[in-house]
Design an enzyme around this catalytic site. Structure first.
Site, PDB file in Angstrom:
ATOM      1  N   LYS A   4       0.831  -1.204   0.000  1.00  0.00           N
ATOM      2  CA  LYS A   4       0.000   0.000   0.000  1.00  0.00           C
ATOM      3  C   LYS A   4       0.868   1.258   0.000  1.00  0.00           C
ATOM      4  CE  LYS A   4      -3.792  -0.555   2.320  1.00  0.00           C
ATOM      5  NZ  LYS A   4      -4.425  -0.856   3.621  1.00  0.00           N
ATOM      6  N   ARG A   7      -3.503   3.149   8.339  1.00  0.00           N
ATOM      7  CA  ARG A   7      -3.759   1.957   7.519  1.00  0.00           C
ATOM      8  C   ARG A   7      -2.591   0.986   7.590  1.00  0.00           C
ATOM      9  NH1 ARG A   7      -4.754   4.598   1.678  1.00  0.00           N
ATOM     10  NH2 ARG A   7      -5.983   2.700   1.362  1.00  0.00           N
ATOM     11  N   GLY A  58      -6.246 -10.750   6.606  1.00  0.00           N
ATOM     12  CA  GLY A  58      -6.330 -11.077   8.032  1.00  0.00           C
ATOM     13  C   GLY A  58      -5.861  -9.972   8.950  1.00  0.00           C
ATOM     14  N   MET A 111      -5.073  -5.794  10.356  1.00  0.00           N
ATOM     15  CA  MET A 111      -5.871  -4.812  11.068  1.00  0.00           C
ATOM     16  C   MET A 111      -6.790  -4.000  10.159  1.00  0.00           C
ATOM     17  SD  MET A 111      -4.697  -1.594  13.290  1.00  0.00           S
ATOM     18  CE  MET A 111      -5.094  -0.451  11.999  1.00  0.00           C
ATOM     19  N   ARG A 123      -3.330  -1.391  -6.704  1.00  0.00           N
ATOM     20  CA  ARG A 123      -2.400  -2.521  -6.597  1.00  0.00           C
ATOM     21  C   ARG A 123      -2.763  -3.539  -7.665  1.00  0.00           C
ATOM     22  NH1 ARG A 123      -5.184  -4.574  -1.047  1.00  0.00           N
ATOM     23  NH2 ARG A 123      -7.232  -4.897  -1.928  1.00  0.00           N
ATOM     24  N   HIS A 178      -7.304 -35.128   6.464  1.00  0.00           N
ATOM     25  CA  HIS A 178      -7.672 -36.301   5.671  1.00  0.00           C
ATOM     26  C   HIS A 178      -8.611 -35.931   4.528  1.00  0.00           C
ATOM     27  CE1 HIS A 178     -10.210 -39.878   4.850  1.00  0.00           C
ATOM     28  NE2 HIS A 178      -9.042 -40.478   4.867  1.00  0.00           N
ATOM     29  N   SER A 219      13.109 -43.503  -9.316  1.00  0.00           N
ATOM     30  CA  SER A 219      11.980 -42.617  -9.084  1.00  0.00           C
ATOM     31  C   SER A 219      11.940 -42.332  -7.580  1.00  0.00           C
ATOM     32  CB  SER A 219      10.672 -43.278  -9.531  1.00  0.00           C
ATOM     33  OG  SER A 219       9.598 -42.431  -9.244  1.00  0.00           O
ATOM     34  N   CYS A 244       7.733 -39.334  -7.862  1.00  0.00           N
ATOM     35  CA  CYS A 244       6.300 -39.558  -7.864  1.00  0.00           C
ATOM     36  C   CYS A 244       5.827 -39.260  -6.448  1.00  0.00           C
ATOM     37  CB  CYS A 244       5.969 -40.975  -8.273  1.00  0.00           C
ATOM     38  SG  CYS A 244       6.809 -42.236  -7.313  1.00  0.00           S
ATOM     39  N   TYR A 271      11.844 -35.977 -15.016  1.00  0.00           N
ATOM     40  CA  TYR A 271      10.399 -35.794 -15.004  1.00  0.00           C
ATOM     41  C   TYR A 271       9.844 -35.744 -13.581  1.00  0.00           C
ATOM     42  CZ  TYR A 271       9.888 -40.729 -13.808  1.00  0.00           C
ATOM     43  OH  TYR A 271       9.950 -41.930 -13.149  1.00  0.00           O
TER      44      TYR A 271
HETATM   45  P1  ADP Z   1      -7.694  -2.331   3.260  1.00  0.00           P
HETATM   46  O1  ADP Z   1      -6.262  -2.704   3.169  1.00  0.00           O
HETATM   47  O2  ADP Z   1      -8.507  -3.240   4.092  1.00  0.00           O
HETATM   48  O3  ADP Z   1      -8.266  -2.058   1.895  1.00  0.00           O
HETATM   49  P2  ADP Z   1      -7.454   0.495   3.534  1.00  0.00           P
HETATM   50  O4  ADP Z   1      -6.382   1.063   4.372  1.00  0.00           O
HETATM   51  O5  ADP Z   1      -7.236   0.539   2.069  1.00  0.00           O
HETATM   52  O6  ADP Z   1      -7.743  -0.968   4.038  1.00  0.00           O
HETATM   53  O7  ADP Z   1      -8.742   1.337   3.910  1.00  0.00           O
HETATM   54  C1  ADP Z   1     -10.025   0.905   4.150  1.00  0.00           C
HETATM   55  C2  ADP Z   1     -10.998   1.929   3.584  1.00  0.00           C
HETATM   56  O8  ADP Z   1     -10.749   3.229   4.090  1.00  0.00           O
HETATM   57  C3  ADP Z   1     -10.901   2.039   2.069  1.00  0.00           C
HETATM   58  O9  ADP Z   1     -12.181   2.124   1.541  1.00  0.00           O
HETATM   59  C4  ADP Z   1     -10.118   3.299   1.864  1.00  0.00           C
HETATM   60  O10 ADP Z   1     -10.416   3.878   0.631  1.00  0.00           O
HETATM   61  C5  ADP Z   1     -10.577   4.166   3.049  1.00  0.00           C
HETATM   62  N1  ADP Z   1      -9.572   5.141   3.420  1.00  0.00           N
HETATM   63  C6  ADP Z   1      -8.333   4.890   3.873  1.00  0.00           C
HETATM   64  N2  ADP Z   1      -7.635   6.031   4.077  1.00  0.00           N
HETATM   65  C7  ADP Z   1      -8.469   7.051   3.769  1.00  0.00           C
HETATM   66  C8  ADP Z   1      -8.333   8.476   3.759  1.00  0.00           C
HETATM   67  N3  ADP Z   1      -7.189   9.048   4.093  1.00  0.00           N
HETATM   68  N4  ADP Z   1      -9.397   9.190   3.367  1.00  0.00           N
HETATM   69  C9  ADP Z   1     -10.543   8.588   3.006  1.00  0.00           C
HETATM   70  N5  ADP Z   1     -10.743   7.268   2.999  1.00  0.00           N
HETATM   71  C10 ADP Z   1      -9.712   6.491   3.363  1.00  0.00           C
HETATM   72 MG    MG Z   2      -7.756  -0.873   0.640  1.00  0.00          MG
END
Ligand code: ADP
Ligand code: MG
Ligand code: MG
Length: 900
Positions: free
Chosen positions: A33, A101, A110, A112, A345, A465, A782, A849, A869
């Site tokens: 990010k 973020r 998974g 935050m 991304r 299993h 093998s 194998c 192989y």
């Molecule tokens: P994730 O990795 O779960 O996508 P993000 O960090 O991208 O988490 O953010 C979750 C949401 O918050 C997204 O919809 C993102 O666009 C929004 N968001 C994050 N930062 C900002 C910001 N500075 N202003 C407005 N919206 C934000």
């Molecule tokens: Mg995002």
């Protein structure tokens, strides 16, 4: 003496005002990010400014020693941001608000949740209301902050906040969240603060800087939470990478009807079609779009509401796609008619989409064919072979829960809770399509698994299993769906607040792990899909490894060939003995206590085996077929000691004079004679053929006779007879002498010859050590990496699941060594075996194998150590082909580009 080192780490990287200190290549340092935000800023795109705290800070946090330098750099970056914006964090009449973020090198669901609106407190919220002339917006933002902060940083359950919020809506007779006015939201805030005080034992922090530090540290901690750990294990991501933290000025999509927020892809992530794809909501913030609280609109609608913004968004995202030369997944926010980009991304996609996008991008001149081949995750190509859930036809609330995608495909059927019931339902004609639902499966469930269309378990992981067996069968399975509560006694399962009984219909999507209510629409799989065929025709020429398949019967051999197998690497002859018409002869053979009787029984088995081999040779016209002589301990062909004892005891009471009783007693005696404490290390493999040479004789005869018969019909046969579990040259020679003698006899009788080879499995450490000697006699090797893993680790393959989950959880093992070859240990034996074998016999043909033959990383290893192989189950052939092509390209310097 060591000189004190001055820290040279740069902890914080700013972005904003058209330039960034980092760039898109710095994913290791800034996370995906952060690198993306820097890159977009440098490209002149409208990105709210901010800074990224790099991953090293997280690693230091894990080691328990945060550097004071990091705090200092963070404060400096904050001051710079404040200057750029002309605002102060959470202060003054125009307060700066930020989002915090998380963002690791690989995107990780998974981790935050993001915290928005940080900087709001009892004072700054008033300033925001005043400044925007929109108190509703200001108080809504504040209550969101307390809720997110409370949940994410202070670990307070969401439900406590939701209770307050829903209570307020009820009280005010509000239908939508947006129906609550500023005053109602102020009341909510008072209640929310009480929730924080009660559950976290602290007041919601009013100091913005304190909020920031707490949120940052919570991001660091989230790297270590169970969800994140689990995700990393599943996706093979290193635990030591750490996450970066992004702090970014807020833009507001919830400022009114000229504001909004959305997400999208530059191409369709399910099909790969080149179409702008996305959803958005007006007057909304952050996760509103994906949380399902309100129903978002198709991105095309934006063209009607705000055509200028729509055009700008299309323009920016297609520029980003060209820039990154890959499909983009993006997030945007519109604040009062102005567009901001928040993330871009390389987008995650299905296997179908990955192939289509790769082909299209080559045709568009964006990437080369080599890059295209490296773009697709080998495990994903199998999606073409399996039926799949038609997402377009899926009702909105149909997905009940998501478990582990244990074995791909789709299955629709009626629920049954035991294996016996599954078989009974099918035989009675009461059900045709069955989904077997179990807490977990055991080998006793095999008969039920065989007749079921799909398997659902509530416990067990990707190597449970159920998972392993269904992958082998090419059958759909969702495993470890923890939210499903199975009550086998009551014959019901509960999930998502609903109860399902025997006979109810559900659907499984083994490709994504979804459990679906009712009958989902299913699209068929197709190995001849033109896109797949074209893509594989690009990949195959790079490949040096040949791909074979494990197949015991002509049907599997044909399937494997359709998937591109270039021969059979393992035919397990014992599987032929389990058939109903053969087991009795097999038992007679085992029960015989003298050679004469044994030979008589073997004589009955000979024509049956010969017929099997003829079928295989015909199916594999022109390709090599490796046939292994009998391998498992003999008692596997006999009834269990316990069941015999029960039966005898019953008869002794009911029919003490029955002749059956005598028979059973003899059988029990023999079963007890054959009983071993460690059958896996016991009387099996070549040891059987050495103690009962007439078995090897019979099998060699069946193979050679079949080869001669089939070749007489003008079909090209290449039999390779393989001796299992050898540990020394002498053992092998004992067996090869028999095989060669019998072959000569057959040739004389039939008056023709065929070419054949005799070789051995290398599946004991000793065999790898003395491979130079063994190669004097063996024309091919093998590597049986299943047994070799078992004997090298000293792990019992059948019992290891008691230990493995703990080993993985504790980080003692990163992967299941029975699924992913342990290159460090077992791999050394493979490498050594190849080198020593070829020292004696330079043209020695070597393959492997077993499960590993279809696992991408293991295939790549096999390429590197120079095998000829790999052989895998039919449904993994495509994966192995692609992995082998990638291995060759990576050797040339290409790097894997598939999106993790
Ligand atoms: P994730 O990795 O779960 O996508 P993000 O960090 O991208 O988490 O953010 C979750 C949401 O918050 C997204 O919809 C993102 O666009 C929004 N968001 C994050 N930062 C900002 C910001 N500075 N202003 C407005 N919206 C934000
Ligand atoms: Mg995002
Ligand atoms: Mg073996």
């Amino acid at each position: 003496m060591a000189t004190p080192t001055v820290s040279t780490v740069k902890y914080v990287y700013s972005f904003g005002g058209g330039k960034a200190e980092g760039n898109g290549k710095m994913k290791d340092t800034l996370g995906g990010k952060g690198a993306g935000l820097a890159e977009m800023t440098n490209a002149g795109l409208p990105v709210p400014p901010g800074f990224t705290i790099q991953t090293e800070a997280c690693r230091e946090y894990m080691r328990g020693k945060i550097s004071a330098e990091m705090d200092k750099e963070m404060d400096a970056a904050l001051a710079q941001l404040e200057a750029l914006q002309g605002q102060k964090l959470g202060a003054g009449d125009n307060p700066l608000l930020v989002s915090v973020r998380s963002g690791a090198k690989f995107s990780m669901p998974g981790m935050m949740d993001t915290i928005l609106n940080l900087g709001l407190n009892d004072e700054s919220v008033k300033a925001l209301a005043e400044r925007t002339q929109n108190p509703r917006f200001a108080y809504d933002s504040y209550r969101r902050l307390i809720q997110m902060f409370g949940n994410v940083v202070l670990d307070i359950e969401k439900a406590h906040f939701e209770e307050v919020f829903d209570g307020k809506k009820k009280q005010k007779k509000a239908k939508l969240d947006t129906d609550l006015d500023a005053r109602a939201l102020q009341e909510v805030i008072v209640e929310y603060k009480k929730v924080v005080k009660k559950h976290a034992k602290i007041d919601f922090p009013q100091d913005s800087h304190e909020q920031l530090v707490m949120a940052r540290d919570a991001v660091f901690r989230s790297w270590q939470n169970d969800r994140a750990k689990h995700y990393r294990r599943m996706n093979n991501i290193d635990d030591m990478l750490g996450t970066a933290v992004n702090v970014q000025a807020m833009v507001f999509g919830n400022m009114g009807e000229t504001s909004g927020t959305g997400v999208g892809f530059t191409r369709n992530p399910a099909t790969g079609a080149k179409e702008f794809w996305g959803e958005f909501l007006m007057n909304a913030q952050g996760e509103d779009v994906v949380s399902g609280v309100r129903t978002p609109m198709n991105i095309a609608k934006l063209n009607e509401i705000m055509p200028d913004v729509y055009e700008q968004l299309r323009d920016i995202t297609s520029r980003m796609e060209k820039h990154y030369r890959d499909m983009q997944d993006f997030e945007f926010t519109i604040q009062d008619g102005k567009l901001y980009m928040l993330q871009t991304r390389n987008g995650k996609r299905t296997g179908l989409a990955a192939v289509r996008v790769a082909i299209d991008m080559v045709n568009e001149g964006l990437i080369s064919k080599e890059e295209a081949v490296l773009r697709v995750e080998p495990n994903q190509v199998v999606e073409f072979l399996f039926p799949r859930v038609d997402d377009k036809a899926l009702a909105k609330d149909a997905v009940l829960t998501t478990g582990l995608p244990a074995s791909p495909g789709a299955a629709v059927g009626q629920i049954v809770f035991t294996a016996d019931e599954a078989v009974a339902m099918l035989h009675k004609g009461k059900m045709k399509n069955i989904i077997l639902v179990r807490g977990e499966t055991t080998p006793e469930d095999i008969h039920g698994m065989e007749v079921a269309a799909g398997i659902l378990t509530s416990r067990g992981g990707m190597s449970s299993h159920a998972a392993v067996v269904t992958r082998g069968m090419g059958k759909c399975c969702v495993a470890g769906a923890g939210e499903v509560k199975v009550d086998e006694k009551k014959k019901e399962m509960r999930v998502a607040g609903q109860t399902f009984k025997e006979g109810d219909w559900i659907s499984l999507d083994g490709t994504t792990g979804r459990v679906i209510k009712g009958k989902a629409a299913v699209l068929p799989g197709d190995p001849k899909d033109p896109k797949l065929v074209e893509f594989m025709s690009w990949a195959d020429p790079y490949r040096r490894l040949k791909i074979r398949s494990n197949a015991d019967i002509p049907r599997d051999a044909k399937a494997a060939q359709a998937f591109g197998a270039e021969g059979i690497g393992l035919c397990r002859t014992e599987h032929m003995f389990f058939a109903e018409d053969r087991l009795p002869h097999m038992r007679t053979m085992i029960l015989a206590n003298n050679e004469k009787d044994r030979r008589a029984a073997l004589k009955k088995l000979l024509p049956m085996q010969r017929k099997d081999f003829e079928g295989l040779f015909k199916a594999m016209d022109g390709y090599g077929v490796t046939i292994r002589t009998i391998d498992p301990p003999l008692h596997e062909f006999l009834p269990s000691r316990e069941s015999l004892m029960v039966e005898i005891a019953k008869l002794e009471i009911t029919k003490p004079k029955s002749p059956k009783l005598k028979e059973l007693r003899t059988l029990l005696e023999r079963v007890e004679e054959l009983h071993e404490l460690n059958p896996m290390l016991g009387h099996r493999g070549c040891r059987l053929g050495i103690t009962y040479p007439e078995i090897t004789e019979m099998q060699a005869r069946a193979i050679i006779e079949a080869a001669v018969n089939v070749s007489k019909k003008g079909i090209k046969v290449l039999p390779e007879i393989m001796i299992p579990l050898t540990g020394s040259l002498k053992e092998l020679r004992h067996q090869t002498n028999i095989v060669r003698r019998v072959a000569e006899e057959v040739f004389k009788e039939k008056g023709t010859k065929v070419d054949y080879m005799v070789g051995t499995m290398i599946e004991l450490p000793r065999a790898a050590l003395v491979a130079d000697q063994i190669a004097e006699e063996a024309e091919f090797f093998s590597f049986g990496t299943n047994d070799l893993t078992q004997t090298t680790f000293g792990f019992s393959r059948d019992d290891v699941n008691k230990i493995l989950p703990i080993y993985m959880k504790e980080g003692l093992l990163k992967q299941d060594p029975f699924a992913v070859l342990d290159q460090e240990g077992v791999g050394q034996l493979v490498k050594m075996g190849v080198e020593r074998g070829r020292a004696t016999r330079p043209d020695l043909k070597v393959g492997i194998c077993g499960e590993h033959g279809g696992e991408p990383e293991s295939v790549k290893f096999c390429h590197r150590v120079g095998l000829n192989y790999v052989s895998c189950s039919p449904f993994r052939v495509l994966t192995a082909r692609l992995a082998a092509a990638q291995a060759a390209l990576e050797e040339k310097g290409g790097s894997g580009g598939a999106t993790k």
